[in-house]
Design an enzyme around this catalytic site. Structure first.
Site, short mmCIF file in Angstrom:
data_model
loop_
_atom_site.label_atom_id
_atom_site.label_comp_id
_atom_site.label_asym_id
_atom_site.label_seq_id
_atom_site.Cartn_x
_atom_site.Cartn_y
_atom_site.Cartn_z
N ASP A 176 43.91 94.23 14.89
CA ASP A 176 45.01 94.06 13.87
C ASP A 176 45.41 95.53 13.22
OD1 ASP A 176 44.05 91.65 14.38
OD2 ASP A 176 44.67 90.76 12.46
N LYS A 239 52.21 89.86 12.56
CA LYS A 239 51.37 89.40 11.38
C LYS A 239 52.17 89.81 10.18
CE LYS A 239 46.69 89.84 9.61
NZ LYS A 239 45.54 90.26 9.81
N LYS A 275 51.00 85.55 13.29
CA LYS A 275 49.98 85.26 12.29
C LYS A 275 50.26 85.32 10.78
CE LYS A 275 45.24 86.99 11.37
NZ LYS A 275 44.27 87.98 11.73
#
Length: 339
Positions: A176, A239, A275
């Site tokens: 991430d 995300k 996400k």
């Protein structure tokens, strides 16, 4: 982006199990930066907010349907600990919870022992990747590492690249990364593309989730443009947040980002994951996000290869709701402890 299109309303069906795990060949290869297409994106904020407001109020999911959707939410969860006081012991306990996220008596009462329900991934800081990898050995639960100068993304660029490579070398299967928000706020789209592309190359075989920190991007048009640039640069997931911003995962941002995913798939044929992270603490919120995914992107995005929650406290509330389904009573939170 068409902000006013309303999807067809359909009764949600219980998800099929078991959900497939992410596959190494399900990658977004990226495309050259199409600056003209990026700059053409505009968002009608009021229309997006009206659409988002319909999600929590228009539909409810009850009884066995709700239990099935909450079990699906668990399989799409990145069980996360990103605190300054994280220790190896905390991470080992978190990994044990990831393997068995629901109390055995509830599993038996629900009749789902054969499904092998577990979370989508365990997400930790880079320094704790080896601990998580060891604790999850023998399972197919991937370890995700937050890298690239998390959470601000202001470390020197070479240090951020090195951290990404080090996390992959330590055994992380998912990375991430965080973007430089200034590139978005100043409209330096080529710089943003080049940065994310470099992170994608540093990830090698690991799947990359690009954290946009949407609460710091000022406008929904910036969110749309940053989403599209990240996907063009090869992000496997986009995300919402690090979880450290004042505003994290909110439904209007979800509407914008999912519609960018839909537009990118229409242009390229590549399916990019989504996400939401930060502030998702209740089962009701999880259901709202699952409904958003079903309506905006379809059933394909109700599986962990294309949808994840970034969450920690969420699992406790989902367990409480499942216990209520089984027994008709709400349990105290301490009956569902998290590490």
């Amino acid at each position: 982006m068409t902000a006013t299109r309303q999807p067809t309303v359909a009764r949600p069906a219980p998800p099929a199990y078991p959900a497939p795990r992410p596959s190494a060949d399900q990658r977004n290869p990226g495309t050259p930066l199409d600056l003209e297409a990026v700059l053409a994106l505009r968002v009608n904020r009021s229309a997006v907010e009206r659409r988002a407001a319909t999600i929590p109020t228009r539909r409810t999911v009850k009884k066995e349907w709700q239990a099935a959707w909450l079990l699906r939410a668990i399989t799409c969860m990145d069980l996360t600990t990103l605190q300054g006081d994280d220790t190896p012991g905390n991470v080992v306990r978190l990994c044990a919870k990831a393997r068995r996220p629901i109390r055995p008596d509830l599993i038996d009462a629900l009749g789902v022992a054969h499904l092998g329900i577990q979370v989508g991934a365990v997400c930790v800081y880079h320094a704790l990747v080896p601990t998580a990898v060891k604790a999850l050995a023998g399972s197919d639960i991937p370890v995700a590492a937050v890298s690239a100068g998390f959470p601000a993304g202001l470390n020197p660029f070479e240090e951020r690249i090195h951290e990404v490579r080090a996390s992959v070398a330590a055994g992380a299967h998912e990375i991430d990364i965080v973007i430089t928000r200034a590139h978005v706020l100043t409209g330096h789209w080529q710089a943003l593309y080049d940065e994310i592309r470099a992170f994608r190359e540093a990830c090698g075989p690991a799947h990359m989730k690009a954290i946009l920190a949407t609460g710091e991007l000022a406008t929904l048009t910036n969110v749309a443009r940053a989403s599209m640039v990240a996907m063009m640069a090869g992000a496997d997931f986009i995300k919402t947040s690090t979880g450290k911003e004042p505003v994290n995962a909110v439904l209007p941002v979800g509407v914008v980002m999912t519609r960018m995913i839909r537009e990118y798939e229409g242009r390229t044929g590549a399916a990019v994951g989504f996400k939401p992270a930060g502030g998702i603490r209740t089962a009701k919120q999880a259901l709202d996000w699952l409904i958003l995914m079903k309506e905006e992107l379809g059933d394909r995005w109700l599986k962990p290869d294309l949808f994840r929650f970034g969450a920690s406290a969420l699992l406790t509330d989902i367990e409480r709701q499942l216990e209520h389904f089984v027994t008709g009573r709400y349990a105290a939170a301490h009956r569902h402890p998290m590490p």
